[in-house]
Scaffold this active site. Structure first.
Site, PDB file in Angstrom:
ATOM      1  N   LYS A  14       0.711  -1.361   0.108  1.00 20.31           N
ATOM      2  CA  LYS A  14       0.126  -0.078  -0.197  1.00 20.31           C
ATOM      3  C   LYS A  14       0.791   1.356  -0.057  1.00 20.31           C
ATOM      4  O   LYS A  14       0.673   2.376  -0.744  1.00 20.31           O
ATOM      5  CB  LYS A  14      -0.900   0.052   1.119  1.00 20.31           C
ATOM      6  CG  LYS A  14      -1.828  -1.102   1.205  1.00 20.31           C
ATOM      7  CD  LYS A  14      -2.960  -0.950   2.338  1.00 20.31           C
ATOM      8  CE  LYS A  14      -2.511  -0.981   4.039  1.00 20.31           C
ATOM      9  NZ  LYS A  14      -1.881  -2.227   4.200  1.00 20.31           N
ATOM     10  N   ARG A  89      -9.700   0.644   9.178  1.00 17.50           N
ATOM     11  CA  ARG A  89      -9.270  -0.757   9.319  1.00 17.50           C
ATOM     12  C   ARG A  89     -10.463  -1.565  10.225  1.00 17.50           C
ATOM     13  O   ARG A  89     -10.022  -2.777  10.613  1.00 17.50           O
ATOM     14  CB  ARG A  89      -8.030  -0.601  10.246  1.00 17.50           C
ATOM     15  CG  ARG A  89      -6.691  -1.144   9.416  1.00 17.50           C
ATOM     16  CD  ARG A  89      -5.471  -1.024  10.416  1.00 17.50           C
ATOM     17  NE  ARG A  89      -4.434  -1.579  10.097  1.00 17.50           N
ATOM     18  CZ  ARG A  89      -3.292  -1.004   9.649  1.00 17.50           C
ATOM     19  NH1 ARG A  89      -3.452   0.250   9.138  1.00 17.50           N
ATOM     20  NH2 ARG A  89      -2.258  -1.760   9.273  1.00 17.50           N
ATOM     21  N   ARG A 128      11.216  -5.330   4.777  1.00 15.81           N
ATOM     22  CA  ARG A 128      11.187  -3.814   5.094  1.00 15.81           C
ATOM     23  C   ARG A 128      12.022  -3.517   6.281  1.00 15.81           C
ATOM     24  O   ARG A 128      12.193  -2.465   6.409  1.00 15.81           O
ATOM     25  CB  ARG A 128       9.635  -3.684   4.914  1.00 15.81           C
ATOM     26  CG  ARG A 128       9.223  -2.033   5.150  1.00 15.81           C
ATOM     27  CD  ARG A 128       7.922  -1.619   5.005  1.00 15.81           C
ATOM     28  NE  ARG A 128       6.987  -2.540   5.812  1.00 15.81           N
ATOM     29  CZ  ARG A 128       5.529  -2.566   5.768  1.00 15.81           C
ATOM     30  NH1 ARG A 128       4.953  -1.830   4.806  1.00 15.81           N
ATOM     31  NH2 ARG A 128       4.765  -3.084   6.655  1.00 15.81           N
ATOM     32  N   ARG A 134      11.205  -0.515  11.412  1.00 12.00           N
ATOM     33  CA  ARG A 134       9.902  -0.861  12.036  1.00 12.00           C
ATOM     34  C   ARG A 134      10.216  -2.176  12.891  1.00 12.00           C
ATOM     35  O   ARG A 134      10.316  -3.090  12.310  1.00 12.00           O
ATOM     36  CB  ARG A 134       8.951  -0.926  10.887  1.00 12.00           C
ATOM     37  CG  ARG A 134       8.336   0.745  10.631  1.00 12.00           C
ATOM     38  CD  ARG A 134       7.211   0.306   9.588  1.00 12.00           C
ATOM     39  NE  ARG A 134       6.118  -0.150  10.123  1.00 12.00           N
ATOM     40  CZ  ARG A 134       4.951  -0.293   9.502  1.00 12.00           C
ATOM     41  NH1 ARG A 134       4.960   0.159   8.359  1.00 12.00           N
ATOM     42  NH2 ARG A 134       3.972  -0.968  10.015  1.00 12.00           N
ATOM     43  N   ARG A 146      -0.445  -9.252  13.105  1.00 11.32           N
ATOM     44  CA  ARG A 146      -1.176  -8.150  12.243  1.00 11.32           C
ATOM     45  C   ARG A 146      -1.779  -8.833  11.165  1.00 11.32           C
ATOM     46  O   ARG A 146      -2.969  -8.233  10.834  1.00 11.32           O
ATOM     47  CB  ARG A 146      -0.095  -7.165  11.801  1.00 11.32           C
ATOM     48  CG  ARG A 146       0.712  -6.341  12.922  1.00 11.32           C
ATOM     49  CD  ARG A 146       2.086  -5.899  12.688  1.00 11.32           C
ATOM     50  NE  ARG A 146       1.977  -5.178  11.468  1.00 11.32           N
ATOM     51  CZ  ARG A 146       2.899  -4.556  10.480  1.00 11.32           C
ATOM     52  NH1 ARG A 146       4.207  -5.258  10.851  1.00 11.32           N
ATOM     53  NH2 ARG A 146       2.876  -3.889   9.723  1.00 11.32           N
TER      54      ARG A 146
HETATM   55  P1  AMP Z   1       0.667   0.386   9.110  1.00 14.03           P
HETATM   56  O1  AMP Z   1       1.768   1.517   8.755  1.00 14.03           O
HETATM   57  O2  AMP Z   1      -0.703   0.917   8.326  1.00 14.03           O
HETATM   58  O3  AMP Z   1       0.877  -1.034   8.880  1.00 14.03           O
HETATM   59  O4  AMP Z   1       0.153   0.729  10.562  1.00 14.03           O
HETATM   60  C1  AMP Z   1       1.018   0.234  11.615  1.00 14.03           C
HETATM   61  C2  AMP Z   1       0.148   0.120  12.808  1.00 14.03           C
HETATM   62  O5  AMP Z   1      -0.431   1.489  13.157  1.00 14.03           O
HETATM   63  C3  AMP Z   1      -0.721  -0.972  12.891  1.00 14.03           C
HETATM   64  O6  AMP Z   1      -0.555  -2.264  13.208  1.00 14.03           O
HETATM   65  C4  AMP Z   1      -1.703  -0.422  14.031  1.00 14.03           C
HETATM   66  O7  AMP Z   1      -1.134  -0.886  15.433  1.00 14.03           O
HETATM   67  C5  AMP Z   1      -1.556   1.206  13.822  1.00 14.03           C
HETATM   68  N1  AMP Z   1      -2.619   1.810  12.915  1.00 14.03           N
HETATM   69  C6  AMP Z   1      -2.611   2.274  11.503  1.00 14.03           C
HETATM   70  N2  AMP Z   1      -3.686   2.596  11.185  1.00 14.03           N
HETATM   71  C7  AMP Z   1      -4.472   2.412  11.902  1.00 14.03           C
HETATM   72  C8  AMP Z   1      -5.773   2.353  11.883  1.00 14.03           C
HETATM   73  N3  AMP Z   1      -6.786   2.698  10.880  1.00 14.03           N
HETATM   74  N4  AMP Z   1      -6.784   1.775  12.962  1.00 14.03           N
HETATM   75  C9  AMP Z   1      -5.980   1.246  14.017  1.00 14.03           C
HETATM   76  N5  AMP Z   1      -4.774   1.100  14.190  1.00 14.03           N
HETATM   77  C10 AMP Z   1      -3.937   1.648  12.933  1.00 14.03           C
END
Ligand code: AMP
Length: 191
Positions: A14, A89, A128, A134, A146
């Protein structure tokens, strides 16, 4: 306004594809993961609260994330369109987003869903982690958590927009350019 959700499991590409879509179409990028990581870097109260959830591979509570998106939409009047990346999400987030956009006389036009098998997701996250730093990408147990959260809580978002006839699935395996071309073709058919 043309509002797009780029949907898919963690590690499905994404972020990579968002960058290319923004360059081509001028969307305003709205990545809740990026906003949360910036809050952590700046050691804000919100960031401190979010960090424990993120480190554990869990979702940050809906009200926190929805509040962030509300603020970001308010802060960007007159944009050509938003690209939502990593949001919504949960079904509650999807309903909140629809209501937020409605209050701006707008709506979601399209959800593009990247399909990638689990083994490939895990490999991409690990890869990554080598450059992103990360911690949630480096540990196989957190990766699996996740992916499970995605299946148990996030897939309902695709169902929500499928009922509204807004979802197109895209094969997320292949070269970055080929996947981008498939995404762009769907946008070009509607924009
Ligand atoms: P991402 O970078 O989108 O993979 O997000 C990394 C982490 O941020 C996720 O595993 C969640 O802990 C948190 N996170 C990001 N977006 C959301 C969302 N829309 N709702 C809840 N937690 C989020």
């Amino acid at each position: 306004m043309f509002n797009l959700i780029l949907f898919g499991p963690p590690g499905s590409g994404k972020g990579t594809q968002s960058e290319k879509l923004i360059a081509q179409y001028g969307f305003k990028h709205l990545s809740t993961g990026d906003i949360l990581r910036a809050e952590i870097t700046n050691q804000t109260e919100l960031g401190l609260k979010a960090k424990s959830y993120m480190d554990a591979g869990q979702l940050v509570p809906d009200e926190v994330v929805i509040g962030m998106v509300d603020a970001a939409i308010m802060a960007n009047p007159g944009v050509h369109g938003f690209l939502f990346d990593g949001f919504p999400r949960t079904k509650a987030q999807a309903e909140a987003l629809d209501n937020l956009l409605m209050s701006h006389e707008s709506h979601i036009d399209l959800m593009l869903a990247l399909d990638v098998p689990d083994e490939e997701l895990m490999a991409r996250m690990l890869n990554r982690s080598k450059t992103s730093g990360r911690t949630d990408d480096a540990d196989p147990a957190i990766q699996q958590k996740r992916i499970n959260v995605y299946k148990n809580e996030t897939l309902a978002v695709a169902e929500h927009y499928r009922h509204l006839d807004k979802v197109v699935h895209i094969n997320g395996l292949g070269s970055i350019d080929d996947i981008f071309a498939a995404l762009a073709a769907e946008i070009d058919a509607r924009d």
